[in-house]
Design a protein around this motif. Structure first.
Motif, mmCIF file in Angstrom:
data_model
loop_
_atom_site.group_PDB
_atom_site.id
_atom_site.type_symbol
_atom_site.label_atom_id
_atom_site.label_comp_id
_atom_site.label_asym_id
_atom_site.label_seq_id
_atom_site.Cartn_x
_atom_site.Cartn_y
_atom_site.Cartn_z
ATOM 1 N N PRO A 11 0.989 -1.378 0.112
ATOM 2 C CA PRO A 11 -0.112 0.231 0.142
ATOM 3 C C PRO A 11 0.888 1.344 -0.012
ATOM 4 C CG PRO A 11 -0.983 -1.475 1.501
ATOM 5 C CD PRO A 11 0.473 -2.195 1.103
ATOM 6 N N ALA A 12 2.107 1.106 0.873
ATOM 7 C CA ALA A 12 2.920 2.179 0.713
ATOM 8 C C ALA A 12 3.365 2.761 -0.690
ATOM 9 C CB ALA A 12 4.300 2.146 1.479
ATOM 10 N N THR A 13 4.078 1.855 -1.458
ATOM 11 C CA THR A 13 4.537 2.054 -2.739
ATOM 12 C C THR A 13 3.335 2.329 -3.914
ATOM 13 O OG1 THR A 13 4.507 -0.551 -3.476
ATOM 14 C CG2 THR A 13 6.295 0.483 -2.407
ATOM 15 N N ALA A 14 2.040 1.631 -3.658
ATOM 16 C CA ALA A 14 1.119 1.995 -4.329
ATOM 17 C C ALA A 14 0.735 3.611 -4.249
ATOM 18 C CB ALA A 14 -0.191 1.111 -4.024
ATOM 19 N N GLN A 15 0.598 4.073 -2.918
ATOM 20 C CA GLN A 15 0.350 5.390 -2.747
ATOM 21 C C GLN A 15 1.324 6.401 -3.265
ATOM 22 O OE1 GLN A 15 -0.445 6.915 1.418
ATOM 23 N NE2 GLN A 15 0.334 9.071 0.740
ATOM 24 N N LEU A 16 2.587 5.916 -2.976
ATOM 25 C CA LEU A 16 3.625 6.938 -3.834
ATOM 26 C C LEU A 16 3.369 7.171 -5.216
ATOM 27 C CD1 LEU A 16 6.686 5.882 -1.342
ATOM 28 C CD2 LEU A 16 5.389 8.062 -1.225
ATOM 29 N N HIS A 17 3.225 5.725 -5.659
ATOM 30 C CA HIS A 17 2.957 5.951 -7.334
ATOM 31 C C HIS A 17 1.786 6.489 -7.792
ATOM 32 C CE1 HIS A 17 5.926 3.290 -8.824
ATOM 33 N NE2 HIS A 17 5.866 2.336 -7.965
ATOM 34 N N ARG A 18 0.513 6.555 -6.896
ATOM 35 C CA ARG A 18 -0.497 7.388 -7.078
ATOM 36 C C ARG A 18 -0.229 8.881 -7.120
ATOM 37 N NH1 ARG A 18 -3.165 3.455 -4.247
ATOM 38 N NH2 ARG A 18 -3.151 5.126 -2.461
ATOM 39 N N ASP A 19 0.590 9.404 -6.055
ATOM 40 C CA ASP A 19 0.905 10.682 -5.786
ATOM 41 C C ASP A 19 2.049 11.128 -6.554
ATOM 42 O OD1 ASP A 19 -1.176 10.251 -3.865
ATOM 43 O OD2 ASP A 19 0.027 10.416 -2.045
ATOM 44 N N GLY A 20 2.584 10.412 -7.361
ATOM 45 C CA GLY A 20 3.695 10.886 -8.237
ATOM 46 C C GLY A 20 4.939 11.187 -7.386
ATOM 47 N N ILE A 21 5.086 10.557 -6.188
ATOM 48 C CA ILE A 21 6.232 10.935 -5.441
ATOM 49 C C ILE A 21 7.275 9.966 -5.734
ATOM 50 C CG2 ILE A 21 7.063 10.873 -3.249
ATOM 51 C CD1 ILE A 21 4.452 11.869 -2.353
ATOM 52 N N SER A 22 8.363 10.409 -6.213
ATOM 53 C CA SER A 22 9.742 9.708 -6.373
ATOM 54 C C SER A 22 10.136 8.917 -5.188
ATOM 55 C CB SER A 22 10.847 10.550 -6.972
ATOM 56 O OG SER A 22 10.445 11.206 -8.028
ATOM 57 N N PHE A 23 10.846 7.851 -5.229
ATOM 58 C CA PHE A 23 11.254 6.906 -4.148
ATOM 59 C C PHE A 23 12.007 5.785 -4.578
ATOM 60 C CE2 PHE A 23 7.228 4.999 -5.281
ATOM 61 C CZ PHE A 23 7.529 3.553 -5.041
ATOM 62 N N THR A 24 12.929 5.236 -3.745
ATOM 63 C CA THR A 24 13.630 4.238 -4.237
ATOM 64 C C THR A 24 13.632 3.023 -3.152
ATOM 65 O OG1 THR A 24 15.414 5.495 -4.927
ATOM 66 C CG2 THR A 24 16.235 3.567 -4.655
ATOM 67 N N VAL A 25 13.322 1.909 -3.703
ATOM 68 C CA VAL A 25 12.918 0.650 -3.000
ATOM 69 C C VAL A 25 14.399 0.175 -2.471
ATOM 70 C CG1 VAL A 25 12.179 -1.626 -2.912
ATOM 71 C CG2 VAL A 25 10.908 0.162 -3.923
ATOM 72 N N HIS A 26 14.604 -0.353 -1.182
ATOM 73 C CA HIS A 26 15.632 -0.961 -0.979
ATOM 74 C C HIS A 26 15.278 -2.129 0.023
ATOM 75 C CE1 HIS A 26 18.476 2.473 -1.501
ATOM 76 N NE2 HIS A 26 17.452 3.095 -1.432
ATOM 77 N N THR A 27 15.827 -3.484 -0.628
ATOM 78 C CA THR A 27 15.266 -4.807 0.012
ATOM 79 C C THR A 27 16.457 -5.276 0.810
ATOM 80 O OG1 THR A 27 15.582 -6.057 -1.681
ATOM 81 C CG2 THR A 27 13.405 -4.881 -1.573
ATOM 82 N N GLY A 135 8.649 0.110 4.237
ATOM 83 C CA GLY A 135 8.044 0.062 2.981
ATOM 84 C C GLY A 135 6.573 -0.700 3.068
ATOM 85 N N GLY A 136 6.570 -1.268 4.253
ATOM 86 C CA GLY A 136 5.044 -2.015 4.370
ATOM 87 C C GLY A 136 5.405 -3.275 4.642
ATOM 88 N N ARG A 137 6.482 -3.895 4.769
ATOM 89 C CA ARG A 137 6.865 -5.093 5.034
ATOM 90 C C ARG A 137 8.274 -5.193 5.526
ATOM 91 N NH1 ARG A 137 10.079 -7.709 1.251
ATOM 92 N NH2 ARG A 137 9.678 -7.046 -0.780
ATOM 93 N N ARG A 138 8.349 -6.168 6.359
ATOM 94 C CA ARG A 138 9.716 -6.449 6.861
ATOM 95 C C ARG A 138 10.651 -6.693 5.740
ATOM 96 N NH1 ARG A 138 7.392 -10.345 11.347
ATOM 97 N NH2 ARG A 138 6.487 -8.807 12.703
ATOM 98 N N GLY A 139 11.877 -6.255 5.654
ATOM 99 C CA GLY A 139 12.899 -6.397 4.828
ATOM 100 C C GLY A 139 12.650 -5.517 3.430
ATOM 101 N N LEU A 140 11.814 -4.628 3.525
ATOM 102 C CA LEU A 140 11.497 -3.533 2.411
ATOM 103 C C LEU A 140 11.541 -2.060 3.192
ATOM 104 C CD1 LEU A 140 10.474 -3.006 -0.432
ATOM 105 C CD2 LEU A 140 8.231 -2.942 0.671
ATOM 106 N N ASP A 141 12.637 -1.198 2.709
ATOM 107 C CA ASP A 141 12.623 0.053 2.989
ATOM 108 C C ASP A 141 12.413 1.029 1.921
ATOM 109 O OD1 ASP A 141 13.043 -0.674 5.762
ATOM 110 O OD2 ASP A 141 14.487 1.195 6.129
ATOM 111 N N LEU A 142 11.879 2.023 2.269
ATOM 112 C CA LEU A 142 11.828 3.208 1.065
ATOM 113 C C LEU A 142 12.609 4.235 1.507
ATOM 114 C CD1 LEU A 142 7.912 3.136 0.682
ATOM 115 C CD2 LEU A 142 9.622 1.605 -0.578
#
Length: 162
Positions: A11-27, A135-142
């Motif tokens: 849900p976090a990454t989906a919201q950022l995409h909807r809002d057009g906010i740039s982010f980088t995923v780190h796992t 980012g909404g789960r363990r092992g996933l940071d934004l």
């Protein structure tokens, strides 16, 4: 938008995409024996721990509130209550935090929660060009710019860490 298109959607990454906010995923591979989820992320992602922020759910005068503080600090409940114009605060019960956010402990993101809660970001974030949050789960940071985190969460800034 995300600089890592092959990630699991939350849900976090989906919201950022909807809002057009740039982010980088780190796992990283989460160790279920880890004592501190945030410090684990900092160590495994080889980051300055003060740049990694944890999301904590508290109750201010019985209202659920999100506090975002560095993993190297604790949430100052009195300062959080003051920032929210409240009188009393305490940490939310873990089960209530999970139900209210839709995330599991150790993976609660300040972004994309089931319902938007009043959010306070510690002012120490202002010392970084970008910060890391769950980012909404363990092992996933934004990783995202501080201003974008404020936009995504509607956060106000206050000194809430000790």
């Amino acid at each position: 938008m995300s600089k890592n298109p092959g990630f699991d959607s939350t849900p976090a990454t989906a919201q950022l995409h909807r809002d057009g906010i740039s982010f980088t995923v780190h796992t990283y591979v989460h160790d279920p024996r880890a004592q501190s989820f945030g410090m684990e992320a900092a160590e495994l992602l080889e980051l300055e721990p003060a740049r990694v922020f944890k999301t904590l759910m508290a109750e201010v005068d019985r209202e659920l509130v999100v506090g975002i503080v560095p993993v190297t600090a604790s949430l100052d409940l009195k300062a959080l209550a003051t920032a929210c114009g409240g009188k009393r605060s305490r940490m939310a019960e873990p089960a209530r935090a999970q139900r209210a956010t839709g995330y599991v402990l150790g993976g609660i993101s300040p972004i994309g929660q089931k319902k938007r809660h009043r959010t306070v970001l510690d002012t120490s974030a202002d010392g970084w060009s970008s910060v890391f949050v769950s980012g909404g789960r363990r092992g996933l940071d934004l990783e995202l710019a501080v201003a974008d985190l404020v936009t995504a969460t509607g956060a106000l800034r206050a000194n809430i860490a000790r």
